[in-house]
Write an enzyme that holds these catalytic residues in place. Structure first.
Site, PDB file in Angstrom:
ATOM      1  N   GLU A 284       3.777 -19.284 -53.382  1.00 27.46           N
ATOM      2  CA  GLU A 284       4.654 -19.692 -52.423  1.00 27.46           C
ATOM      3  C   GLU A 284       4.937 -18.099 -51.532  1.00 27.46           C
ATOM      4  O   GLU A 284       4.897 -18.208 -50.146  1.00 27.46           O
ATOM      5  CB  GLU A 284       6.090 -20.000 -52.877  1.00 27.46           C
ATOM      6  CG  GLU A 284       7.093 -20.069 -51.498  1.00 27.46           C
ATOM      7  CD  GLU A 284       8.368 -20.566 -51.893  1.00 27.46           C
ATOM      8  OE1 GLU A 284       9.383 -20.384 -51.469  1.00 27.46           O
ATOM      9  OE2 GLU A 284       8.262 -21.478 -53.247  1.00 27.46           O
ATOM     10  N   ASP A 285       4.920 -16.870 -52.089  1.00 28.45           N
ATOM     11  CA  ASP A 285       5.342 -15.627 -51.407  1.00 28.45           C
ATOM     12  C   ASP A 285       4.301 -14.744 -51.359  1.00 28.45           C
ATOM     13  O   ASP A 285       4.370 -13.545 -50.827  1.00 28.45           O
ATOM     14  CB  ASP A 285       6.548 -15.200 -52.264  1.00 28.45           C
ATOM     15  CG  ASP A 285       7.675 -16.122 -52.009  1.00 28.45           C
ATOM     16  OD1 ASP A 285       7.864 -16.773 -50.931  1.00 28.45           O
ATOM     17  OD2 ASP A 285       8.707 -15.830 -52.807  1.00 28.45           O
TER      18      ASP A 285
END
Length: 199
Positions: free
Chosen positions: A86-87
């Site tokens: 996600e990051d």
């Protein structure tokens, strides 16, 4: 009753020493590899209050082992890697290649989808949070550890409005998600009482 704060594992060396005692059956070499991968991709990322991002990953790990008593190696590896897709630029395929299909699947369950060009971020987030209610139990446990780390010191968040919205979201989605998961159900219930001033 004040909720417990899990922040004793500030670095991997301290965490590793505790894991050797609390979960001697797990492969520390495999977790070493997960930490190396997380460090490589997360780099110098910080949390909203300025702490190194790795501290959040180790908090989630500490919550699972020291709090919930989880010794499932794949779940613990996934805890270290839960934000990596996600990051960062890491892909799910890279996670699977290094740690297997189950770890990659757990990470996928807790990864918020990217917002498409014709989508609103709030709608994507709501759909993601609602989808967690049909997630496998191990993915739910992983996500509960992630959220508990994120809210266990909610008053330190630099934006007061975010504190209130995060409190509401946690009560709306994560307290129900914790029902039937005994340790987390109690932990989130205690947490809610500690932060009722945000209602």
């Amino acid at each position: 009753m004040k909720s417990i704060v899990f922040d004793g594992w500030h670095d991997w060396e301290a965490a590793r020493a505790q894991l050797a005692v609390l979960a001697p059956s797990i492969s520390l070499a495999r977790l070493d590899a997960a930490v190396d991968m997380a460090r490589s991709f997360h780099g110098d990322q910080k949390r909203p209050a300025g702490e190194p991002y790795m501290e959040h990953l180790l908090e989630a790990l500490e919550i699972l082992v020291s709090g919930a008593g989880v010794h499932d190696e794949d779940v613990l590896v996934a805890a270290v890697l839960h934000d990596i897709v996600e990051d960062t630029a890491c892909t799910s395929n890279e996670v699977e290649a290094r740690f297997g299909e189950r770890v990659a699947g757990l990470v996928a369950w807790v990864t918020k989808p990217a917002t498409g060009p014709d989508e609103h971020a709030a709608e994507v987030r709501d759909r993601y949070l609602l989808g967690l209610h049909s997630a496998p139990r191990d993915a739910v446990i992983l996500k509960l550890a992630d959220r508990l780390s994120n809210v266990q010191r909610l008053d330190t968040h630099p934006r007061p409005a975010k504190r209130r919205s995060y409190y509401r979201e946690t009560c709306e989605h994560f307290l129900p998600l914790s029902e039937g998961v005994p340790w987390f159900e109690e932990a989130f219930g205690t947490w809610r009482e500690s932060y009722r001033h945000l209602e």
